[in-house]
Design an enzyme around this catalytic site. Structure first.
Site, PDB file in Angstrom:
ATOM      1  N   SER A  23       0.547  -1.298   0.154  1.00  0.00           N
ATOM      2  CA  SER A  23       0.307  -0.382   0.203  1.00  0.00           C
ATOM      3  C   SER A  23       0.812   0.784   0.621  1.00  0.00           C
ATOM      4  CB  SER A  23      -0.708   0.348   1.564  1.00  0.00           C
ATOM      5  OG  SER A  23      -1.788  -0.945   1.122  1.00  0.00           O
ATOM      6  N   THR A  67      -5.799  -3.407   6.949  1.00  0.00           N
ATOM      7  CA  THR A  67      -6.197  -5.331   6.677  1.00  0.00           C
ATOM      8  C   THR A  67      -6.531  -6.185   7.901  1.00  0.00           C
ATOM      9  OG1 THR A  67      -4.265  -6.266   5.120  1.00  0.00           O
ATOM     10  CG2 THR A  67      -3.058  -4.974   6.502  1.00  0.00           C
ATOM     11  N   LYS A  71      -9.343  -6.367   9.692  1.00  0.00           N
ATOM     12  CA  LYS A  71     -11.110  -5.784   9.128  1.00  0.00           C
ATOM     13  C   LYS A  71     -12.394  -5.653   9.924  1.00  0.00           C
ATOM     14  CE  LYS A  71      -8.762  -6.045   4.883  1.00  0.00           C
ATOM     15  NZ  LYS A  71      -9.444  -6.578   3.049  1.00  0.00           N
ATOM     16  N   ASP A 107     -12.731  -2.724  -1.281  1.00  0.00           N
ATOM     17  CA  ASP A 107     -12.216  -3.608  -1.742  1.00  0.00           C
ATOM     18  C   ASP A 107     -13.347  -4.332  -2.863  1.00  0.00           C
ATOM     19  OD1 ASP A 107      -9.736  -4.434  -0.145  1.00  0.00           O
ATOM     20  OD2 ASP A 107     -10.611  -5.127   1.285  1.00  0.00           O
ATOM     21  N   GLY A 133     -14.547 -18.757   1.177  1.00  0.00           N
ATOM     22  CA  GLY A 133     -14.335 -17.618   2.644  1.00  0.00           C
ATOM     23  C   GLY A 133     -14.812 -16.483   2.398  1.00  0.00           C
ATOM     24  N   ARG A 156     -15.363 -26.892  -1.838  1.00  0.00           N
ATOM     25  CA  ARG A 156     -14.608 -27.921  -1.200  1.00  0.00           C
ATOM     26  C   ARG A 156     -16.061 -27.787  -0.175  1.00  0.00           C
ATOM     27  NH1 ARG A 156      -8.708 -28.347   1.368  1.00  0.00           N
ATOM     28  NH2 ARG A 156      -9.673 -26.813   2.269  1.00  0.00           N
ATOM     29  N   TYR A 222      -2.147 -12.108  -6.293  1.00  0.00           N
ATOM     30  CA  TYR A 222      -1.376 -11.248  -7.383  1.00  0.00           C
ATOM     31  C   TYR A 222       0.168 -12.240  -7.487  1.00  0.00           C
ATOM     32  CZ  TYR A 222      -1.179  -8.078  -2.982  1.00  0.00           C
ATOM     33  OH  TYR A 222      -1.134  -7.793  -1.932  1.00  0.00           O
TER      34      TYR A 222
END
Ligand code: ATR
Length: 445
Positions: A23, A67, A71, A107, A133, A156, A222
């Site tokens: 960031s 973060t 959060k 986000d 999730g 799953r 990423y």
């Protein structure tokens, strides 16, 4: 870098661990580009988020990102929580309000903006989301809010998928093994599991037919740049992106909220290039017209730095099993450019490599985007006359076939005139090579 003084505003990101946050790259680059007197720092909060945030309020910290793992927990110390953040159940941005901070979530708006800049529309679309999730749930909320019609949610653990479906009616929960029950159609696909983070990770769903249904794919991971999911989409020619654009735009939206401004698309691209460099950038990409010395400089650089060298044209010759001349003779230039783009996409997995590109490679935006992700881009600039002397006896370059030296000179000058702006704007570094030897140029780089 700005000069810090008594009036410099403080921005930051709180989390734990925080050592590897990207960031600061986003926000400090924006401050520099926009001439804003502020500095953005990582702040590690060991465990007491309430005391930490109250201290930051009292210290006048101007804006914050939040973060992992705070959060959710941060919400209890805020003066208010925005509706969307409430719905997603996570806050990542704090904006000052009377007596404290209000919490927002940028986000998902960040992901939506990343998709929008790619021309990917969500309204009326069908989607496939892999994973159930927190990230997958947020993606489902985004899809619903932006007007998607239907979501097949594969996980799953089916119970977690069912729990999301209970909240969001357009979601159909499925086990991973039930992927083949998804009706044949075109989907926007999101990879929201943690699979792909580790080098040994394999594709969760193996069938090509499944991925062929994707009109566009997004992996929230990423790092690494190319996960098994992205690699499969690349192989099948499906346009895709990784989570770095979401990271970029969540930061940009937070910054816009703090300072009440709009960051342009061009500026966003500059910040993106900075992020790529920081994250993936230990490669060197050489661009320039043919005869500008990319191969000799590249080999010299690789030797002196202990790096690998790849010549994109040679790589294409190997892949295609025929010469560039033959490709141009028996196929079209378009065909060659498509192979070139494909090969450039493959380059994103490389590290510690010097890559010499073909002279026309940077004319396509897709290639420029992909190459700037790969590493530091250097333009080797040369005068038309220098180039003429270097290439006039070379028969292997189809675009240079000419009747006379005069005609060749004209062709080179015209091509250089049209390509030069692309080279100049795109490069991180420009080197005038006319009076330099390859080893001198390697030294400068
Ligand atoms: P986040 O909050 O970032 O989304 P998470 O809640 O830990 O992270 O979710 C991780 C996701 O990756 C889950 O969907 C998880 O599947 P389960 O719910 O079945 O555990 C998925 N995941 C992790 N490892 C996996 C694996 N080896 N195979 C398939 N799915 C996996």
């Amino acid at each position: 870098m700005i000069e810090i003084n008594g009036k410099t505003k403080i921005l930051g990101v709180i989390g734990n661990p925080i050592e590897h946050t990207l960031s600061p790259v986003i926000h400090n680059t924006l401050c520099e580009l926009l001439g804003i007197d502020a500095v953005y720092v990582p702040i590690k909060v060991e465990n007491d988020i309430v005391t930490a945030v109250n201290g930051l309020v009292e210290s006048g910290v101007y804006g914050l990102n939040v973060t992992v793992p705070y959060k959710q927990d941060v919400m209890k110390v805020l003066k208010g929580v925005d509706e969307l953040a409430e719905e997603i159940g996570a806050v990542n941005t704090l904006v000052r309000c009377s007596g404290g901070y209000k919490g927002y979530n940028t986000d998902m708006p960040g992901l939506a903006r990343a998709l929008e800049t790619k021309g990917v529309k969500l309204s009326g679309k069908k989607a496939v989301v892999i994973g159930a999730g927190g990230a997958a749930r947020a993606v489902c909320v985004m899809l619903k809010n932006y007007g998607a019609e239907k979501i097949y949610l594969l996980n799953r653990n089916i119970e977690k998928a069912k729990a999301i479906a209970e909240e969001i009616p357009i979601v159909t929960p499925l086990r991973l093994t039930e992927y083949d029950s998804i009706p044949e159609d075109k989907y926007i696909m999101f990879q929201c599991t943690s699979v792909g983070l580790k080098p040994e990770d394999e594709l969760i769903i193996k069938s090509d037919d499944f991925y062929k249904m994707a009109e566009y794919g997004y992996d929230l991971i990423y790092n690494p740049a190319v996960t098994p999911f992205i690699a499969k989409l690349n192989e099948l020619g499906v346009p895709n992106d990784n989570g770095l654009t979401m990271l970029l735009y969540q930061g940009i939206i937070a910054f816009e909220m703090w300072f009440g401004l709009k960051v342009s698309r061009d500026m966003s691209e500059v910040v993106y290039a900075e992020l790529c460099k920081k994250l993936y950038g230990d490669n060197i990409v050489l661009i320039g017209y043919m005869g500008s010395g990319k191969t000799s400089v590249g080999k010299e650089l690789a030797k002196s730095r202990g790096m690998r060298f790849i010549d994109l044209d040679e790589y294409i010759v190997e892949k295609e099993g025929r010469s560039i001349n033959d490709i141009f003779t028996y196929e079209t230039e378009e065909y060659f450019r498509n192979v070139e783009s494909e090969v450039i996409r493959e380059m994103s997995t490389l590290s510690n490599t010097v890559i010499s590109t073909g002279g026309g490679a940077v004319l396509r935006k897709e290639n420029r985007d992909n190459l700037s992700r790969v590493g530091h881009v250097v333009y080797l600039k040369a005068d038309p006359e220098t180039i003429l002397n270097r290439v006039k006896d070379d028969q292997s370059r189809p675009l240079l076939k000419s009747e006379s030296e005069e005609e060749l000179r004209k062709r080179i000058t015209t091509m250089l005139d049209s390509r030069n702006p692309y080279y100049e704007i795109f490069a991180d570094q420009v080197i005038y090579t006319d009076r330099l030897t390859p080893s001198e140029i390697a030294e400068i780089i």
